[in-house]
Design an enzyme around this catalytic site. Structure first.
Site, PDB file in Angstrom:
ATOM      1  N   LEU A  73       0.847  -1.195   0.000  1.00  0.00           N
ATOM      2  CA  LEU A  73       0.000   0.000   0.000  1.00  0.00           C
ATOM      3  C   LEU A  73       0.879   1.240   0.000  1.00  0.00           C
ATOM      4  O   LEU A  73       1.720   1.415   0.880  1.00  0.00           O
ATOM      5  CB  LEU A  73      -0.929  -0.011   1.210  1.00  0.00           C
ATOM      6  CG  LEU A  73      -1.875  -1.210   1.283  1.00  0.00           C
ATOM      7  CD1 LEU A  73      -2.660  -1.198   2.577  1.00  0.00           C
ATOM      8  CD2 LEU A  73      -2.804  -1.233   0.081  1.00  0.00           C
ATOM      9  N   GLY A  93       3.990   0.046   4.779  1.00  0.00           N
ATOM     10  CA  GLY A  93       5.411   0.311   4.993  1.00  0.00           C
ATOM     11  C   GLY A  93       5.645   0.905   6.364  1.00  0.00           C
ATOM     12  O   GLY A  93       5.027   1.898   6.725  1.00  0.00           O
ATOM     13  N   ASP A  97       8.632   9.044   7.999  1.00  0.00           N
ATOM     14  CA  ASP A  97       9.584   9.862   7.231  1.00  0.00           C
ATOM     15  C   ASP A  97       9.242  11.338   7.159  1.00  0.00           C
ATOM     16  O   ASP A  97      10.017  12.123   6.633  1.00  0.00           O
ATOM     17  CB  ASP A  97       9.753   9.300   5.825  1.00  0.00           C
ATOM     18  CG  ASP A  97       8.532   9.496   4.945  1.00  0.00           C
ATOM     19  OD1 ASP A  97       7.493   9.985   5.434  1.00  0.00           O
ATOM     20  OD2 ASP A  97       8.618   9.162   3.759  1.00  0.00           O
ATOM     21  N   ASN A  99       7.499  12.969   5.247  1.00  0.00           N
ATOM     22  CA  ASN A  99       7.551  13.373   3.835  1.00  0.00           C
ATOM     23  C   ASN A  99       8.970  13.626   3.329  1.00  0.00           C
ATOM     24  O   ASN A  99       9.153  14.206   2.266  1.00  0.00           O
ATOM     25  CB  ASN A  99       6.680  14.613   3.580  1.00  0.00           C
ATOM     26  CG  ASN A  99       5.208  14.300   3.765  1.00  0.00           C
ATOM     27  OD1 ASN A  99       4.745  13.233   3.402  1.00  0.00           O
ATOM     28  ND2 ASN A  99       4.478  15.222   4.336  1.00  0.00           N
ATOM     29  N   LEU A 119      -5.014   3.436  -1.149  1.00  0.00           N
ATOM     30  CA  LEU A 119      -6.376   3.476  -0.612  1.00  0.00           C
ATOM     31  C   LEU A 119      -7.212   4.399  -1.500  1.00  0.00           C
ATOM     32  O   LEU A 119      -6.686   5.361  -2.065  1.00  0.00           O
ATOM     33  CB  LEU A 119      -6.360   3.993   0.821  1.00  0.00           C
ATOM     34  CG  LEU A 119      -5.635   3.110   1.843  1.00  0.00           C
ATOM     35  CD1 LEU A 119      -5.587   3.813   3.202  1.00  0.00           C
ATOM     36  CD2 LEU A 119      -6.305   1.759   1.971  1.00  0.00           C
ATOM     37  N   LYS A 131      -1.502  12.740   0.492  1.00  0.00           N
ATOM     38  CA  LYS A 131      -2.282  11.561   0.850  1.00  0.00           C
ATOM     39  C   LYS A 131      -1.516  10.563   1.702  1.00  0.00           C
ATOM     40  O   LYS A 131      -2.032   9.522   2.047  1.00  0.00           O
ATOM     41  CB  LYS A 131      -2.775  10.856  -0.411  1.00  0.00           C
ATOM     42  CG  LYS A 131      -3.787  11.646  -1.195  1.00  0.00           C
ATOM     43  CD  LYS A 131      -4.257  10.870  -2.393  1.00  0.00           C
ATOM     44  CE  LYS A 131      -3.161  10.828  -3.435  1.00  0.00           C
ATOM     45  NZ  LYS A 131      -3.558  10.195  -4.689  1.00  0.00           N
TER      46      LYS A 131
END
Length: 197
Positions: A73, A93, A97, A99, A119, A131
């Protein structure tokens, strides 16, 4: 990941386990690639986690499952998840992070030859932010979907207000709003591979 991020990940893993434990029909969880700093954090700070009803594995996903069995995903995937297949392992996962590593989960999925999907948030909603969600938000959406069989309900009841979630206009068909899974007895795996472990 930094020590601070590993602490956040371990708390998110705890939260996922708690959500799953309280489900009437829990999902089967796998925690893979459990080693290094993440393992040390769990060993040192989460009493009893080895007794959880969860598959704890030091091996990586690729060592445990055939690529054809895995659906990773990731927000960047061009494939949209609509239902769950009981013969697949759905992977969240396991890295925090902020981003800083955009697209890393997607890149890992492609490199390993895994199927991948996102999703269906953008089928029903717009977000004011990216997202990308936390591990526990993704798991909570999945668990809420398994309970309600409604993506809109699962997403709306999970995503925090700060993400700026807004329902798309009424042109979204009611058929799309009620994408249903026939059965949600699926496996979910958290790949706890750290970026710098």
């Amino acid at each position: 990941m930094s020590e601070k991020d590993i602490i956040k990940l371990s708390k998110q893993i705890q939260r996922c386990y708690s959500i799953n434990r309280h489900m009437e029909d829990p999902l089967q969880l796998h925690l893979t690639n459990l080693q290094g700093k993440t393992l040390n954090r769990l060993d040192g700070n989460i009493d009893g986690y080895r007794n959880w009803d969860i598959h704890l594995k030091s091996e990586s996903l690729i060592e445990l499952f055939q690529p054809s069995e895995v659906v990773y995903l990731c927000a960047e995937s061009e494939n949209t998840l609509t239902t769950f297949d009981d013969d697949k392992i759905y992977v969240i996962g396991g890295f925090v992070d902020h981003n800083a590593h955009k697209g890393l989960a997607y890149e890992r999925a492609i490199a390993a030859g895994f199927n991948h999907s996102r999703l269906p948030i953008d089928k029903f909603f717009t977000l004011a932010t990216r997202k990308v969600l936390t591990v526990c938000h993704v798991f909570e959406i999945i668990s809420n979907f398994c309970i309600s069989n409604s993506w809109t309900s699962a997403i709306e009841n999970t995503i925090p207000e700060r993400k700026g979630l807004e329902m798309l206009d009424d042109k979204t068909s009611s058929a799309d709003k009620n994408l249903e899974a026939e059965n949600c007895k699926t496996d979910v795996s958290h790949d706890s591979e750290s970026l710098h472990d």
